[in-house]
Enzyme design. Structure first.
Site, PDB file in Angstrom:
ATOM      1  N   SER A 136      53.762 144.022  32.378  1.00  0.00           N
ATOM      2  CA  SER A 136      55.182 143.854  32.668  1.00  0.00           C
ATOM      3  C   SER A 136      55.444 143.522  34.132  1.00  0.00           C
ATOM      4  CB  SER A 136      55.937 145.138  32.314  1.00  0.00           C
ATOM      5  OG  SER A 136      57.288 145.083  32.734  1.00  0.00           O
ATOM      6  N   TYR A 160      60.469 138.855  33.822  1.00  0.00           N
ATOM      7  CA  TYR A 160      61.923 138.877  33.863  1.00  0.00           C
ATOM      8  C   TYR A 160      62.346 137.888  34.946  1.00  0.00           C
ATOM      9  CZ  TYR A 160      61.988 143.342  31.298  1.00  0.00           C
ATOM     10  OH  TYR A 160      61.838 144.328  30.354  1.00  0.00           O
ATOM     11  N   THR A 186      60.967 137.547  28.779  1.00  0.00           N
ATOM     12  CA  THR A 186      61.891 138.432  28.083  1.00  0.00           C
ATOM     13  C   THR A 186      63.321 137.984  28.372  1.00  0.00           C
ATOM     14  OG1 THR A 186      60.355 140.291  28.162  1.00  0.00           O
ATOM     15  CG2 THR A 186      62.674 140.812  27.823  1.00  0.00           C
ATOM     16  N   LYS A 276      60.457 136.376  24.240  1.00  0.00           N
ATOM     17  CA  LYS A 276      60.615 137.706  23.631  1.00  0.00           C
ATOM     18  C   LYS A 276      62.075 138.149  23.722  1.00  0.00           C
ATOM     19  CE  LYS A 276      58.808 142.455  24.037  1.00  0.00           C
ATOM     20  NZ  LYS A 276      60.059 143.155  24.398  1.00  0.00           N
ATOM     21  N   HIS A 300      64.280 144.830  21.899  1.00  0.00           N
ATOM     22  CA  HIS A 300      63.816 145.586  23.068  1.00  0.00           C
ATOM     23  C   HIS A 300      63.607 147.058  22.720  1.00  0.00           C
ATOM     24  CE1 HIS A 300      63.380 144.578  27.442  1.00  0.00           C
ATOM     25  NE2 HIS A 300      63.216 145.888  27.506  1.00  0.00           N
TER      26      HIS A 300
END
Length: 403
Positions: A136, A160, A186, A276, A300
């Site tokens: 992440s 992100y 995402t 995603k 999520h």
């Protein structure tokens, strides 16, 4: 009339087999955990409440998460009998490369908060077991350090998009240089969801020593000792932050991003692209038309919009809509290997698990992640055999019925 006799010792001895004594307490806890739900209970005992709730919780009234798990519980399998299932093959393909099981380890933020071994532990298990792992943006171990910990693992980087686009470009360049094979964008976090457990617990990064956390520390001394005596808990992709998770997301993330910005992304990333956070059939078509190599049906983990669509319910319609032009994966609510098999039968190419391996991490570090992977893999294999299928490709809608 039953004739009774006093048994001889030689007859009793084979029946009196004591359970092996495990001196290592972590090994003992993990051996007693037979399901992911068991690991969750161990994790709840082993970590401070605010940390457990950050992992376990969802947004607002947590309806989205409960609905997702409820649908998995309510579906009905349709087994077919009298097939040779002496050898069951759990391997599949994700992004054109083999995976040992039909699930990957999803990206999770603040992983060293759950256990000091953090992302390195997850990556090492992924390497050993042939499971892809997505790191992440909000991870607590750097892109380079994760790559060094598991050089042979299939590693993806989850992005992100920040308001500072140059920061995203730098992260993508670092991931590419470190050998990450795919980018996972995402798209369901334009702003932070209302994660009320975190607010009520006063959860912050790093943990603040309030009266509540000091009292909690007294009942979780090992967790605090590990936190205080290992490398400082910091973000891998930004310098520092002193506030809540929601404040951080709202400060950093770009709420202006549109599908047109995928062109900017492609200018910096030429490898496989996974999108995603897809929650409608129309959006699945849009990102497929825009060239996504895979899409993840996901709300999520219920952590953003409460009452969001249940990904599993959406799955058959999306598979039909995209018509094989992209891989379709699904997450949210998966707590067992049977859940994984159900998603595959309904048309998913693969699945992603997050909380499942985090419960293992909290329960026992790297060994706990390995135990979670072992449990899920065993359940996948057993469910396939009981359904009468020998390979992932044989699974189909004839094997499962949604309520």
């Amino acid at each position: 009339m039953v004739t009774r006799q006093i048994p001889k010792w030689s007859e009793l001895q084979p029946l009196l087999r004591p359970k092996p004594i495990r001196l290592d307490p972590t090994e003992r806890r993990l051996a007693d955990a037979l399901t992911v739900a068991d690991l969750r209970q161990v994790a709840k005992r082993r970590t401070p409440r605010s940390v457990f709730d950050y992992t376990d919780g969802a947004a607002e009234a947590e309806i989205s998460l409960r609905r997702a798990r409820s649908l998995f519980r309510q579906l009905e399998f349709q087994p077919s009998i009298l097939h040779d299932v002496s050898a069951v093959d759990t391997t599949t393909s994700m992004l054109g490369k083999p995976a040992a099981v039909p699930f990957s380890f999803a990206p999770t933020g603040f992983t060293r908060m759950m256990h000091h071994e953090g992302e390195r532990a997850v990556a090492r298990v992924a390497e050993r077991r042939g499971i892809p792992y997505a790191l992440s943006t909000m991870g607590t171990t750097s892109i380079e350090d994760v790559a060094a910990a598991a050089p042979g693992a299939r590693k993806w980087f989850q992005l992100y998009v920040w308001k500072d686009r140059s920061a995203g470009e730098d992260l993508m360049a670092r991931a590419k240089a470190a050998g990450y094979e795919a980018l996972q964008l995402t798209v369901d976090v334009p702003v932070a969801g209302a994660r009320l457990r975190d607010t009520r617990n006063g959860f912050s990064i790093p943990p603040a020593l309030s009266v509540k956390t000091v009292l909690d520390a007294a009942t979780h001394p090992a967790w605090w000792m590990n936190l205080l005596t290992t490398e400082p808990l910091v973000f891998a992709s930004l310098q520092s932050w002193d506030g809540t998770v929601a404040e951080l997301l709202d400060k950093l993330f770009d709420a202006t991003m549109t599908i047109a910005d995928l062109e900017w992304l492609r200018a910096s990333w030429d490898g496989p692209l996974v999108i995603k956070g897809i929650q409608t059939v129309d959006d699945a078509r849009r990102v497929t038309d825009a060239g996504a190599d895979a899409i993840v049906l996901s709300n999520h983990g219920g952590r953003q919009l409460d009452r969001a669509p249940v990904p599993l319910r959406l799955l058959p319609d999306v598979v039909e809509a995209v018509g094989g032009r992209t891989e379709v994966w699904v997450d949210t609510g998966i707590m067992s290997g049977a859940d994984v098999v159900a998603a595959l039968a309904l048309g998913a190419d693969a699945t992603m698990v997050g909380r499942a391996y985090l419960y293992g991490l909290m329960a026992g570090g790297e060994r706990g992640v390995d135990r979670a992977a072992e449990i899920l893999t065993r359940e996948v294999r057993r469910t396939m055999a009981l359904l009468g299928v020998r390979s992932v490709d044989e699974l189909g809608p004839q094997h499962v019925r949604l309520p």
